[in-house]
Design a protein around this motif. Structure first.
Motif, short mmCIF file in Angstrom:
data_model
loop_
_atom_site.label_atom_id
_atom_site.label_comp_id
_atom_site.label_asym_id
_atom_site.label_seq_id
_atom_site.Cartn_x
_atom_site.Cartn_y
_atom_site.Cartn_z
N GLY A 162 0.79 -1.23 0.00
CA GLY A 162 0.00 0.00 0.00
C GLY A 162 0.82 1.28 0.00
N ARG A 163 2.15 1.17 -0.17
CA ARG A 163 3.00 2.36 -0.10
C ARG A 163 3.60 2.71 -1.45
NH1 ARG A 163 5.63 0.60 5.44
NH2 ARG A 163 4.21 1.66 6.87
N ASP A 164 3.62 4.00 -1.72
CA ASP A 164 4.30 4.48 -2.92
C ASP A 164 5.67 5.03 -2.50
OD1 ASP A 164 3.91 7.01 -1.78
OD2 ASP A 164 2.18 7.47 -3.04
N PRO A 165 6.52 5.43 -3.45
CA PRO A 165 7.85 5.92 -3.09
C PRO A 165 7.84 7.07 -2.08
CG PRO A 165 7.78 5.44 -5.42
CD PRO A 165 6.37 5.29 -4.92
N ALA A 166 6.89 7.99 -2.21
CA ALA A 166 6.84 9.12 -1.28
C ALA A 166 6.57 8.65 0.14
CB ALA A 166 5.77 10.11 -1.72
N GLU A 167 5.71 7.66 0.29
CA GLU A 167 5.41 7.15 1.63
C GLU A 167 6.61 6.39 2.21
OE1 GLU A 167 0.58 6.48 1.40
OE2 GLU A 167 1.89 5.21 0.17
N TRP A 168 7.31 5.66 1.36
CA TRP A 168 8.53 5.00 1.83
C TRP A 168 9.59 6.03 2.23
CZ3 TRP A 168 9.16 0.75 4.04
CH2 TRP A 168 8.49 -0.42 3.65
N GLN A 169 9.65 7.13 1.49
CA GLN A 169 10.60 8.19 1.83
C GLN A 169 10.29 8.76 3.22
OE1 GLN A 169 13.37 9.54 -0.28
NE2 GLN A 169 13.78 9.92 1.90
N ALA A 170 9.01 8.92 3.52
CA ALA A 170 8.62 9.43 4.84
C ALA A 170 9.05 8.46 5.93
CB ALA A 170 7.11 9.66 4.89
N VAL A 171 8.88 7.15 5.69
CA VAL A 171 9.32 6.15 6.67
C VAL A 171 10.84 6.23 6.86
CG1 VAL A 171 9.57 3.67 7.10
CG2 VAL A 171 7.39 4.58 6.24
N ALA A 172 11.57 6.27 5.75
CA ALA A 172 13.04 6.33 5.83
C ALA A 172 13.50 7.58 6.56
CB ALA A 172 13.63 6.29 4.42
N ASP A 173 12.83 8.69 6.34
CA ASP A 173 13.20 9.94 7.01
C ASP A 173 12.99 9.82 8.52
OD1 ASP A 173 13.84 11.03 4.57
OD2 ASP A 173 11.99 12.20 4.37
N GLU A 174 11.89 9.20 8.93
CA GLU A 174 11.63 9.04 10.36
C GLU A 174 12.66 8.12 11.01
OE1 GLU A 174 7.39 7.90 10.71
OE2 GLU A 174 7.21 9.81 11.77
N VAL A 175 13.01 7.04 10.31
CA VAL A 175 14.01 6.12 10.84
C VAL A 175 15.35 6.84 11.00
CG1 VAL A 175 15.39 4.05 10.32
CG2 VAL A 175 12.90 4.05 9.96
N ALA A 176 15.75 7.61 9.99
CA ALA A 176 17.01 8.34 10.05
C ALA A 176 16.99 9.36 11.18
CB ALA A 176 17.28 9.03 8.71
N GLU A 177 15.84 10.00 11.39
CA GLU A 177 15.72 10.99 12.46
C GLU A 177 15.90 10.33 13.83
OE1 GLU A 177 12.31 13.94 14.37
OE2 GLU A 177 12.06 13.14 12.34
N VAL A 178 15.29 9.16 14.01
CA VAL A 178 15.44 8.44 15.29
C VAL A 178 16.88 8.01 15.50
CG1 VAL A 178 14.83 6.33 16.51
CG2 VAL A 178 13.05 7.70 15.44
N ASP A 179 17.52 7.51 14.43
CA ASP A 179 18.92 7.09 14.56
C ASP A 179 19.80 8.26 14.98
OD1 ASP A 179 18.31 4.52 13.87
OD2 ASP A 179 19.07 4.65 11.81
N ARG A 180 19.58 9.43 14.38
CA ARG A 180 20.36 10.61 14.76
C ARG A 180 20.11 11.00 16.21
NH1 ARG A 180 18.92 12.28 9.46
NH2 ARG A 180 17.14 13.43 10.29
N ALA A 181 18.84 10.90 16.63
CA ALA A 181 18.51 11.24 18.02
C ALA A 181 19.18 10.29 19.00
CB ALA A 181 16.99 11.21 18.20
N LEU A 182 19.26 9.01 18.64
CA LEU A 182 19.95 8.05 19.49
C LEU A 182 21.44 8.40 19.60
CD1 LEU A 182 18.32 4.73 18.17
CD2 LEU A 182 17.92 5.80 20.40
N ALA A 183 22.05 8.69 18.46
CA ALA A 183 23.48 9.04 18.46
C ALA A 183 23.73 10.31 19.25
CB ALA A 183 23.98 9.19 17.02
N ASP A 184 22.86 11.31 19.09
CA ASP A 184 23.01 12.56 19.83
C ASP A 184 22.86 12.34 21.34
OD1 ASP A 184 23.38 13.86 17.43
OD2 ASP A 184 21.34 14.69 17.33
N ALA A 185 21.92 11.46 21.72
CA ALA A 185 21.70 11.20 23.15
C ALA A 185 22.91 10.53 23.76
CB ALA A 185 20.46 10.32 23.32
N MET A 186 23.49 9.58 23.05
CA MET A 186 24.68 8.92 23.57
C MET A 186 25.82 9.92 23.71
SD MET A 186 26.91 5.83 21.93
CE MET A 186 28.47 5.37 22.69
N ALA A 187 25.97 10.78 22.69
CA ALA A 187 27.04 11.78 22.73
C ALA A 187 26.85 12.75 23.88
CB ALA A 187 27.07 12.54 21.40
#
Length: 268
Positions: A162-187
């Motif tokens: 049920g997902r088109d490329p734009a919706e997958w892009q939104a998922v990827a962006d959220e995942v990348a944002e969480v990963d950055r937040a985890l790295a920033d928290a550890m730092a």
């Protein structure tokens, strides 16, 4: 005595059923509602159909095959003022609409089948653009080989369909944002088990559930995998050295806060 006793001047219910291709039960029903009443009866009261009755029955069978309801068929046959072409045009419009819906359903089924078999319905170029240059386009095929018989793969495939490329892009962006937040928290020195770390662990679980629902026990198993498997560890430690271990410890601490023993957590 059976209801197909032959009569010299008409056809029995059984004979008509065979000739017209409808059930005896349908013939009885049409008689009861006045749609097709046999013109004759035997001395014992059994129905007998004349040639005229048979012609009417053939017309009823044709109109029914075209999808007209019995009330509409009776109006077409009995009302001399009935607009037969108009009724047929209206039925054709309904049939056309139904065909369109079935075509859409067929396309949706094809997409669902494809998603179950491939995982991602994206070209290699789209995958690289969305998930980044480090993305391995062979991963969906490998994941299907490893997890294709699991409920999680089925859930992932159904969401993927049920997902088109734009919706997958939104998922990827959220995942990348969480990963950055985890790295920033550890730092920043955030300790596993703290309120901030627990909030990030919960946010990770919510975002990851875009793929399939992720329970806290499953998240513990995922944290272990992030730390133990070189491909995952390289991704997280590439963002910040030690991040895979920090995340695993944070997930374990959050699980304990929810009454889960990480040492006994299972993928469920």
């Amino acid at each position: 005595m059976p209801d197909d006793t032959a009569g010299a001047d008409g056809l029995t219910v059984g004979q008509v059923s065979t000739r017209v291709g409808v059930t005896v039960r349908a013939l009885h029903h049409w008689d009861e509602i006045g749609l097709a009443v046999p013109s004759l009866r035997t001395g014992a009261g059994y129905r007998l159909y004349t040639a005229g009755d048979l012609e009417r029955l053939h017309r009823i069978a044709v109109y029914r095959e075209l999808g007209l309801g019995l009330d509409r068929i009776q109006a077409v046959l009995d009302d001399s003022a009935a607009d037969v072409p108009g009724a047929l045009r209206a039925q054709r419009a309904q049939v056309t609409e139904r065909i369109d819906r079935l075509r859409q359903l067929g396309a949706g089924l094809d997409r669902m089948i494809d998603a179950h078999e491939r995982g991602l319905l994206l070209t290699v170029e789209q995958q690289s653009a969305i998930f980044g240059p480090g993305w391995n386009p062979d991963w969906p095929a490998e994941a299907r080989r490893r997890y294709g018989d699991t409920a999680q793969w089925q859930q992932y495939a159904e969401r993927s369909a049920g997902r088109d490329p734009a919706e997958w892009q939104a998922v990827a962006d959220e995942v990348a944002e969480v990963d950055r937040a985890l790295a920033d928290a550890m730092a920043a020195g955030v300790e596993p088990g703290s309120a901030e770390a627990n909030r990030l662990v919960e946010r990770h679980r919510e975002v990851f559930s875009a793929y399939f629902p992720l329970s806290r026990q499953m998240q513990v198993c995922l944290g272990r995998r992030y730390e133990a498997e070189p491909e995952y560890a390289a991704h997280y430690d590439g963002m910040r050295v030690g991040l895979a271990g920090w995340f695993r410890r944070s997930v374990d601490a959050s699980a304990r806060a929810h009454g889960i023993d990480p040492s006994t957590a299972r993928w469920e």
